[in-house]
Design a protein around this motif. Sequence first.
Motif, PDB file in Angstrom:
ATOM      1  N   ALA A  29     -21.791  54.232  15.165  1.00 12.86           N
ATOM      2  CA  ALA A  29     -22.167  55.056  14.012  1.00 12.86           C
ATOM      3  C   ALA A  29     -21.972  56.544  14.274  1.00 12.86           C
ATOM      4  N   ASP A  30     -22.026  56.952  15.542  1.00 14.19           N
ATOM      5  CA  ASP A  30     -21.907  58.379  15.876  1.00 14.19           C
ATOM      6  C   ASP A  30     -20.490  58.773  16.276  1.00 14.19           C
ATOM      7  N   ASP A  31     -19.558  57.875  16.132  1.00 13.89           N
ATOM      8  CA  ASP A  31     -18.175  58.198  16.512  1.00 13.89           C
ATOM      9  C   ASP A  31     -17.424  58.746  15.301  1.00 13.89           C
ATOM     10  N   PRO A  32     -16.755  59.895  15.446  1.00 16.14           N
ATOM     11  CA  PRO A  32     -16.009  60.476  14.316  1.00 16.14           C
ATOM     12  C   PRO A  32     -14.972  59.527  13.730  1.00 16.14           C
ATOM     13  N   LEU A  33     -14.349  58.699  14.574  1.00 18.59           N
ATOM     14  CA  LEU A  33     -13.313  57.783  14.075  1.00 18.59           C
ATOM     15  C   LEU A  33     -13.888  56.733  13.133  1.00 18.59           C
ATOM     16  N   THR A  34     -15.140  56.341  13.368  1.00 17.33           N
ATOM     17  CA  THR A  34     -15.795  55.379  12.470  1.00 17.33           C
ATOM     18  C   THR A  34     -15.958  55.988  11.086  1.00 17.33           C
ATOM     19  N   TRP A  35     -16.490  57.206  11.060  1.00 18.40           N
ATOM     20  CA  TRP A  35     -16.680  57.893   9.789  1.00 18.40           C
ATOM     21  C   TRP A  35     -15.338  58.163   9.101  1.00 18.40           C
ATOM     22  N   ASP A  36     -14.342  58.529   9.907  1.00 19.44           N
ATOM     23  CA  ASP A  36     -13.005  58.797   9.363  1.00 19.44           C
ATOM     24  C   ASP A  36     -12.470  57.554   8.649  1.00 19.44           C
ATOM     25  N   HIS A  37     -12.659  56.407   9.294  1.00 12.11           N
ATOM     26  CA  HIS A  37     -12.178  55.160   8.684  1.00 12.11           C
ATOM     27  C   HIS A  37     -12.960  54.846   7.413  1.00 12.11           C
ATOM     28  N   GLY A  85     -15.353  50.516  22.565  1.00 18.35           N
ATOM     29  CA  GLY A  85     -14.579  51.629  22.012  1.00 18.35           C
ATOM     30  C   GLY A  85     -14.181  51.380  20.577  1.00 18.35           C
ATOM     31  N   VAL A  86     -14.281  52.412  19.777  1.00 18.01           N
ATOM     32  CA  VAL A  86     -14.000  52.297  18.354  1.00 18.01           C
ATOM     33  C   VAL A  86     -12.507  52.068  18.096  1.00 18.01           C
ATOM     34  N   GLU A  87     -11.644  52.570  19.002  1.00 21.41           N
ATOM     35  CA  GLU A  87     -10.197  52.409  18.800  1.00 21.41           C
ATOM     36  C   GLU A  87      -9.809  50.930  18.734  1.00 21.41           C
ATOM     37  N   PHE A  88     -10.408  50.113  19.615  1.00 19.81           N
ATOM     38  CA  PHE A  88     -10.097  48.686  19.613  1.00 19.81           C
ATOM     39  C   PHE A  88     -10.562  48.031  18.320  1.00 19.81           C
ATOM     40  N   GLN A  89     -11.766  48.372  17.874  1.00 13.45           N
ATOM     41  CA  GLN A  89     -12.302  47.805  16.634  1.00 13.45           C
ATOM     42  C   GLN A  89     -11.394  48.129  15.452  1.00 13.45           C
ATOM     43  N   LEU A  90     -10.919  49.369  15.394  1.00 13.21           N
ATOM     44  CA  LEU A  90     -10.055  49.785  14.289  1.00 13.21           C
ATOM     45  C   LEU A  90      -8.692  49.098  14.361  1.00 13.21           C
ATOM     46  N   ALA A  91      -8.187  48.908  15.587  1.00 13.34           N
ATOM     47  CA  ALA A  91      -6.889  48.230  15.759  1.00 13.34           C
ATOM     48  C   ALA A  91      -6.973  46.788  15.272  1.00 13.34           C
ATOM     49  N   VAL A  92      -8.063  46.112  15.633  1.00 13.71           N
ATOM     50  CA  VAL A  92      -8.262  44.717  15.208  1.00 13.71           C
ATOM     51  C   VAL A  92      -8.435  44.644  13.684  1.00 13.71           C
ATOM     52  N   LEU A  93      -9.173  45.597  13.150  1.00 10.61           N
ATOM     53  CA  LEU A  93      -9.391  45.624  11.697  1.00 10.61           C
ATOM     54  C   LEU A  93      -8.074  45.824  10.947  1.00 10.61           C
ATOM     55  N   SER A  94      -7.201  46.709  11.468  1.00  7.11           N
ATOM     56  CA  SER A  94      -5.907  46.948  10.815  1.00  7.11           C
ATOM     57  C   SER A  94      -5.048  45.680  10.833  1.00  7.11           C
ATOM     58  N   ILE A  95      -5.176  44.876  11.902  1.00  7.78           N
ATOM     59  CA  ILE A  95      -4.435  43.601  11.978  1.00  7.78           C
ATOM     60  C   ILE A  95      -4.991  42.619  10.948  1.00  7.78           C
ATOM     61  N   LYS A  97     -15.229  42.081   6.995  1.00  8.20           N
ATOM     62  CA  LYS A  97     -16.613  42.529   6.756  1.00  8.20           C
ATOM     63  C   LYS A  97     -17.411  42.527   8.055  1.00  8.20           C
ATOM     64  N   GLU A  98     -17.220  41.487   8.876  1.00  8.74           N
ATOM     65  CA  GLU A  98     -17.928  41.410  10.161  1.00  8.74           C
ATOM     66  C   GLU A  98     -17.501  42.539  11.101  1.00  8.74           C
ATOM     67  N   ILE A  99     -16.198  42.821  11.135  1.00 19.77           N
ATOM     68  CA  ILE A  99     -15.702  43.898  12.004  1.00 19.77           C
ATOM     69  C   ILE A  99     -16.273  45.240  11.550  1.00 19.77           C
ATOM     70  N   LEU A 100     -16.285  45.456  10.226  1.00 17.59           N
ATOM     71  CA  LEU A 100     -16.831  46.717   9.699  1.00 17.59           C
ATOM     72  C   LEU A 100     -18.317  46.867  10.025  1.00 17.59           C
ATOM     73  N   GLU A 101     -19.073  45.787   9.900  1.00 18.69           N
ATOM     74  CA  GLU A 101     -20.517  45.837  10.211  1.00 18.69           C
ATOM     75  C   GLU A 101     -20.735  46.170  11.687  1.00 18.69           C
ATOM     76  N   ASN A 102     -19.932  45.553  12.565  1.00 19.37           N
ATOM     77  CA  ASN A 102     -20.036  45.866  13.994  1.00 19.37           C
ATOM     78  C   ASN A 102     -19.672  47.316  14.267  1.00 19.37           C
ATOM     79  N   LEU A 103     -18.651  47.783  13.562  1.00 20.79           N
ATOM     80  CA  LEU A 103     -18.189  49.160  13.727  1.00 20.79           C
ATOM     81  C   LEU A 103     -19.294  50.145  13.366  1.00 20.79           C
ATOM     82  N   GLN A 104     -19.936  49.903  12.245  1.00 21.76           N
ATOM     83  CA  GLN A 104     -20.987  50.809  11.787  1.00 21.76           C
ATOM     84  C   GLN A 104     -22.257  50.695  12.630  1.00 21.76           C
ATOM     85  N   ALA A 105     -22.520  49.507  13.141  1.00 25.63           N
ATOM     86  CA  ALA A 105     -23.735  49.307  13.934  1.00 25.63           C
ATOM     87  C   ALA A 105     -23.592  49.874  15.341  1.00 25.63           C
TER      88      ALA A 105
END
Length: 597
Positions: free
Chosen positions: A268-276, A235-245, A257-265
């Motif tokens: 990629a089709d999740d609106p929250l990823t693009w929003d971030h 889930g993208v929500e967890f990735q974004l929460a960890v990134l904010s920490i 950088k690693e978290i962002l690469e995982n997020l995009q990989a």
Amino acid sequence: MAERIEQRLEDRLPELEQLERVGLFSRTEIRAVLRKASALEYKIQRRALRKEDFVKYIQYEINLLELIKKRRARTGYSFKKEEIEHSILHRVHSLFNRATGKWKDDVQLWLSHVAFCKQWNAKHQLSKVFSTMLAIHSNKPALWIMAAKWEMETRLSSESARHLFLRALRFHPECPKLYQEYFRMELMNAEKQRKEKKEFEKAKMDLGEFNYSEEILNGEMARIVYRDATQKIKGVEFQLAVLSIAKLFDFTQDLQKEILENLQASYADDPLTWDHMARRELDLGSLQPTEHTPKQRKVAEVARREERCCAVFDEAVGAVPTEGMWKCYITFCLERYNRKTNSEELKQKRLERTLSVFNKAHESNLLPEALYKQWLQLLLESSLSEKAVEVAEAATRRFSISVDMWQMRLQVLIQLKREDVTQYFEEAIKHVKSKGTLALWTLWVKWSEGTNSKEDTEALYQRSLRATTPAESVTMKEMYLDWTYRSGGYKKVKKIFTSLCENRPFSLDFFRKMIQIEKEQESCKMLHLREYYERALREFGSRDTDLWLEYIKEELSHPHGKPENCGSIHWRAMKMLQGDLVEDFVSKYTLLQTGHL
């Protein structure tokens, strides 16, 4: 039991003698403490134990501690704490242990003990409380997090905190919050060690005896936690929460950088990823404003960053054309538009951009229903009334059975004082199913009251009663009664009230409104009031105590009331009221008789 209580009271004597000897308490106060303690001891030594008795005893002891603390501050006496406070603290812990042993499932009781330990700095005892509590309530992640935070922040023990998190994850291997806090703890530990090392280097001390691992200093432990978490939590929500920490720490660029690469990989089709990714443009490469930076330059920089964000969003809605993606884009535009700025040019640019995005989403048939209202508000605020009418019409075409959409369209037409409002009310009622049309009928009759003739409004009220469901007609009856009194007077409203009483259901406010109208008349007749009260009691007498009491008060206070009727009203109330309402009525009636109600 008596012997045990006497023994416990005797155990208190040394501390009480000390309190009297040092002048913190008088002899009279000591005796009062003994009496109260004796009463409380008897309650907690009974066979049938009650949690409330333990809570009262604990609260009494805590209040005693607070009083001693205040007396010490006032007198300036700070000795004999071992003989006085420590003895009371030991007793409170003992009471808490007995209570939590008896009522193990009461989490609030455990948390009260935790709070008490923290307040009085009982670290050793608190460690035991956490250990016992977690053994019983291992199914509650929040308690594990609380214990680990205490170990890390208060006892400064990262090893103990790590151990607790690892134990917690065995019980909750897929809990996002646990992984987030564990991740945060490892970064906090790395930051603490980095600061320590920096201070030692500044002091030119030999670091040989200190074992500072470069991996820990660079946040590698947090990276391991993150990688383990991503295997189990999707889930993208967890990735974004960890990134904010991670962003809270200035040494985590590689980790971010690693978290962002995982997020995009992976998302990629999740609106929250693009929003971030779009919102990142607000911070990337931004100008650091100073006191001497010209205002125009600041405004231009903000405008450029917002344009970069919008460029990413434009790419996003092309790659992921969904309602969710458009909602993210519009939410961003609205946030920026609502930000205060002294630059009229920037504000106008934000408005134009927001309206343009709304329009594009609408043309793509991907504008969510809830956002149409915000679009219309923005258009009306910007004095674009014709466009607002056009948008409202389009919204009702797309969501033709939505009450909210029709209500929104009609409100726009009413606000603009359009002549064809009635036509669209008719169209709305035709499209929307009868259930749930109350909002439309309410809006229609309110508009008619201020616009149409009395005859047309009355006909509309009559029609609404037939068109709405029985439950919804209750509200229309109240409104009809109120309007009739305002427009037609007492005789007219009395006639309408009688006719409305022929068809159930009713509300209590419907009868109370008529009673209030009667009371407002110069010649308020008790005969009429009795009729209204009796009608109301037939409908609500079994479930409303206040109605009976109001009736009794009326008989007692009205010039033509009959106080002798109160006995029979009381008897009927006792027969009709159900369950606990009888007891409630009796207590209120007693207060009424004694003049306290």
